[in-house]
Design a protein around this motif. Structure first.
Motif, PDB file in Angstrom:
ATOM      1  N   ASN A  30       3.371  10.576  -2.638  1.00  0.00           N
ATOM      2  CA  ASN A  30       3.226  12.194  -2.980  1.00  0.00           C
ATOM      3  C   ASN A  30       1.793  11.621  -1.779  1.00  0.00           C
ATOM      4  N   LEU A 138      -5.109  10.273 -11.696  1.00  0.00           N
ATOM      5  CA  LEU A 138      -4.666  10.485 -11.079  1.00  0.00           C
ATOM      6  C   LEU A 138      -4.735  11.919 -10.533  1.00  0.00           C
ATOM      7  N   TYR A 202       1.936  15.659  -9.242  1.00  0.00           N
ATOM      8  CA  TYR A 202       1.796  14.503 -10.541  1.00  0.00           C
ATOM      9  C   TYR A 202       1.902  14.981 -11.537  1.00  0.00           C
ATOM     10  N   SER A 205       5.799  16.712 -12.714  1.00  0.00           N
ATOM     11  CA  SER A 205       7.238  15.444 -12.869  1.00  0.00           C
ATOM     12  C   SER A 205       7.938  15.702 -14.412  1.00  0.00           C
ATOM     13  N   ASN A 232      -1.052   2.255  -9.670  1.00  0.00           N
ATOM     14  CA  ASN A 232      -0.649   2.406 -11.036  1.00  0.00           C
ATOM     15  C   ASN A 232       0.404   1.849 -11.306  1.00  0.00           C
TER      16      ASN A 232
END
Length: 283
Positions: A30, A138, A202, A205, A232
């Motif tokens: 990503n 994030l 993000y 998901s 992470n």
């Protein structure tokens, strides 16, 4: 460079990264693009013809519509489109993070897509795990990201000034920045992947039922970085459960690398990819 148009009018871009021999599809994480593999590819080209996929909204593939869909199924569509562009036969593939997850999801949807897989920290959150929301670190960091720079050089220097990119090989960061920026028409350059696009990915998901992974029987390595510099802890934490759930998977750990391992030591990761996939070339 091949443009792969999907059913919603968006597109991915498939780059011929050079080499000789069996096609090897490479997918990115990503916010990144095919340039992330710049220091890996030179160590593969004598055995593999390397192809790098830019997902929609990344690298050479800028969004065509406002509110571009970032549903994971769309990225899986693009993986399968790339496989078809390479001839449609079972292929060899290596992916990082989001790209690794989408490779695996493509095999779930269309069994027999691959002869072998190499997955570096696939981001596949299991059922029962909280998914990132608008307050996740994030997501917040992505939406704050600077996307406009005076020049490509300024963008490169900015990325190299702090982790995680300061820990990466300069050639990999340079390739990522050069492929991931475009002239904005106001005497500046902009990132192809906006902070909002990265944040929405993000947030998109979805929990995965790991029990379904047993149906994936092509030889698969799930690689993990064990460096304390991890940005992470979820991707390395999930690597072993994913490897154990696969029908034919094994774990490989790198003590000196983090989640950005392919950009930190391309030769080391290429050696691992070769060791796994080269014996499958004639399979």
């Amino acid at each position: 460079m091949m443009r792969l148009t999907t059913s919603d009018g968006e597109h991915a871009v498939l780059h011929d990264l050079g080499g000789h021999g069996t096609p090897l599809l490479l997918t990115h994480g990503n916010g990144l693009n095919a340039g992330m593999w710049a220091t890996v590819v030179p160590h593969l080209q004598d055995t593999f013809r390397c192809w790098g996929l830019d997902f929609r909204g990344h690298g050479a593939s800028r969004p065509q519509h406002d509110g571009m869909s970032v549903d994971r199924g769309r990225f899986t569509d693009e993986v399968l489109a790339a496989v078809n562009a390479l001839g449609g036969e079972p292929v060899l593939a290596a992916g990082h993070s989001l790209g690794a997850a989408c490779l695996l999801m493509a095999e779930l949807r269309q069994p027999g897509t691959y002869r072998g897989l190499y997955l570096y920290e696939p981001v596949l959150v299991p059922e029962g795990f909280p998914r990132p929301d608008s307050e996740h670190a994030l997501v917040v960091a992505s939406r704050r990201r600077r996307i406009r720079f005076a020049t490509v050089d300024e963008a490169y220097e900015r990325f190299m000034s702090k982790p995680p990119f300061s820990l990466c090989q300069p050639e990999a960061v340079r390739a990522y920045v050069e492929l991931g920026t475009y002239p904005s028409g106001d005497d500046a350059v902009r990132l192809s992947c906006s902070g909002d696009t990265e944040a929405r990915i993000y947030e998109s998901s979805v929990p995965m039922d790991y029990s379904t992974f047993s149906a994936i029987t092509c030889p698969t390595v799930v690689a993990r970085g064990d460096s304390p510099a991890q940005w992470n802890d979820i991707p390395p934490q999930m690597a072993q459960p994913i490897a154990e759930a696969l029908g034919n998977g094994r774990l490989e750990a790198f003590a000196e690398l983090s989640h950005f391992g392919p950009m930190e030591n391309g030769e080391r990761v290429a050696k691992s990819i070769r060791a796994h996939l080269e014996p499958l070339v004639a399979a």
